[in-house]
Enzyme design. Structure first.
Site, PDB file in Angstrom:
ATOM      1  N   SER A  95       0.830  -1.200   0.000  1.00 19.56           N
ATOM      2  CA  SER A  95       0.000   0.000   0.000  1.00 19.56           C
ATOM      3  C   SER A  95       0.871   1.259   0.000  1.00 19.56           C
ATOM      4  CB  SER A  95      -0.966  -0.037   1.186  1.00 19.56           C
ATOM      5  OG  SER A  95      -1.986   0.931   1.062  1.00 19.56           O
ATOM      6  N   ASP A 225     -10.071  -4.915  -4.365  1.00 19.27           N
ATOM      7  CA  ASP A 225      -9.458  -3.935  -3.459  1.00 19.27           C
ATOM      8  C   ASP A 225     -10.309  -2.665  -3.470  1.00 19.27           C
ATOM      9  OD1 ASP A 225      -7.835  -1.984  -2.220  1.00 19.27           O
ATOM     10  OD2 ASP A 225      -6.010  -3.014  -2.851  1.00 19.27           O
ATOM     11  N   HIS A 254      -8.004  -5.323  -0.026  1.00 23.65           N
ATOM     12  CA  HIS A 254      -6.753  -4.582   0.125  1.00 23.65           C
ATOM     13  C   HIS A 254      -5.814  -5.286   1.102  1.00 23.65           C
ATOM     14  CE1 HIS A 254      -4.168  -1.106  -0.149  1.00 23.65           C
ATOM     15  NE2 HIS A 254      -4.210  -0.909   1.157  1.00 23.65           N
TER      16      HIS A 254
END
Length: 274
Positions: A95, A225, A254
Site C-alpha cells: 500500500s 481492493d 486490500h
C-alpha cells in the site's frame, strides 16, 4: 529497541529477524512493522533476514512534525538500508509502503537492490486527474482527512471492519482479531503524521519512479481492493515497469497480507527463489 537516526534526527525503530539475504518491508497506512509479522515469520523461517521499520510518525518511531511525505519516507528507508549496510536486498512494500519503495528506487536507484515486490500498492497515482481518469476523486481523501480529525479511532475501526479486509462483503469471514489489530496499530501512529500521510499516499505521482525499475519486480493486487482499486494501481504500474510480473488475486481485498497470507507467503517465496 533497535533504531537508526535519520538526517533530521528522527529515531526510526526497526525489527530484524533471521539470517540470510535481506528482505526489507515497508508497511501501509496507518500501520507499522508489526503488520508484516506473518510474512516475516514465514520468510525468516525459510532462510531470509527480514527487516521491517516503523515509518516516521508510526508505531515506535518518533513523531516529527515535518517530513511526512514520500521523498522523506524514501530517504529514511535509504538511511536504514545504508546504516545496516544491506546489499542484494529485496524490497517489499504494501500500500503506502509500495509508494515508499517506488520512490526509494526513483531517488536512490537499485545498487543495493536485487528484487522488488509491490503489494496492494498505491503507485502510479491514486488521485483522479485528467491524465489519470481511473483514480479516486479528491473527495474520497478529503473525507478520510475529515474523519481523522473528527474521530480517528472510529475511522480506523470503520476501515478495518469494512473495506480494508473486505469484511463488508456478503459472506465475509469477519475476524474481530484483525479489526482490533488494525485499530491498535493505527492508534500508535501520530495524529499529525497519519493525517499528512493521506496526502502523501494519495497525491504523489510515481510514474517516473516506476520507469526507473531495472530489477525483477512482482506486482500483486486483489481485484476487489476497495481501498486502492487495481485499475489505477497494479494494472497501470505493470505498463510502466519493464518485465514486471503481475499476479492478481481474484476477489481479494486490500489487506491481503492477512486475509490471504498463506497464498501470499507461498507466492513471495517462489518469487524470491526464482
Amino acid at each position: 529497541m533497535s533504531t537508526i537516526t535519520t538526517q533530521d534526527g528522527t529515531q526510526i525503530y526497526y525489527k530484524d529477524w533471521g539470517t540470510g539475504q535481506p528482505i526489507v518491508f515497508s508497511h501501509g497506512w496507518p500501520l507499522n512493522a508489526d503488520s508484516w509479522e506473518a510474512q516475516m515469520f514465514f520468510l525468516a523461517s525459510h532462510g531470509y533476514r527480514c527487516i521491517a521499520h516503523d515509518r516516521r510518525g508510526h508505531g515506535r518511531s518518533n513523531q516529527p512534525w515535518n517530513g511526512n511525505e514520500m521523498d522523506t519516507y524514501a530517504d529514511d528507508l535509504a538511511t536504514l538500508i545504508e546504516t545496516l549496510d544491506l546489499t542484494d536486498a529485496i524490497l517489499i512494500g504494501f500500500s503506502t509502503g509500495g509508494g515508499e519503495v517506488t520512490r526509494y528506487i526513483g531517488r536512490h536507484g537499485t545498487a543495493r537492490v536485487a528484487k522488488a515486490a509491490l503489494i496492494s500498492a498505491v503507485p502510479p497515482l491514486m488521485l483522479k486527474t485528467a491524465a489519470n481518469p481511473d483514480g479516486l476523486p479528491i473527495d474520497v481523501f478529503d473525507g478520510l482527512r475529515a474523519a481523522s480529525l473528527t474521530d480517528r479511532s472510529q475511522l480506523y475501526k470503520d476501515l478495518a471492519s469494512g473495506p480494508f479486509f473486505g469484511f463488508n462483503r456478503p459472506g465475509a469471514n469477519v475476524s474481530q482479531g484483525m479489526i482490533d489489530w488494525f485499530w491498535l496499530q493505527g492508534m500508535q501512529s501520530g495524529h499529525k503524521n497519519a493525517l499528512d500521510s493521506i496526502k502523501a499516499f494519495s497525491e504523489t505521482d510515481f510514474t517516473e519512479d516506476l520507469k526507473k525499475f531495472d530489477v525483477p519486480t512482482l506486482l500483486l493486487h486483489g481485484d476487489d481492493d476497495q481501498i486502492v482499486p487495481i485499475g489505477a494501481a497494479a494494472l497501470a504500474s505493470a505498463k510502466l515497469v519493464n518485465n514486471a510480473t503481475l499476479k492478481v488475486y481474484p476477489g481479494a481485498p486490500h489487506g491481503l497480507t492477512d486475509t490471504h497470507k498463506e497464498q501470499l507467503n507461498t507466492d513471495l517465496l517462489a518469487f524470491l527463489q526464482t
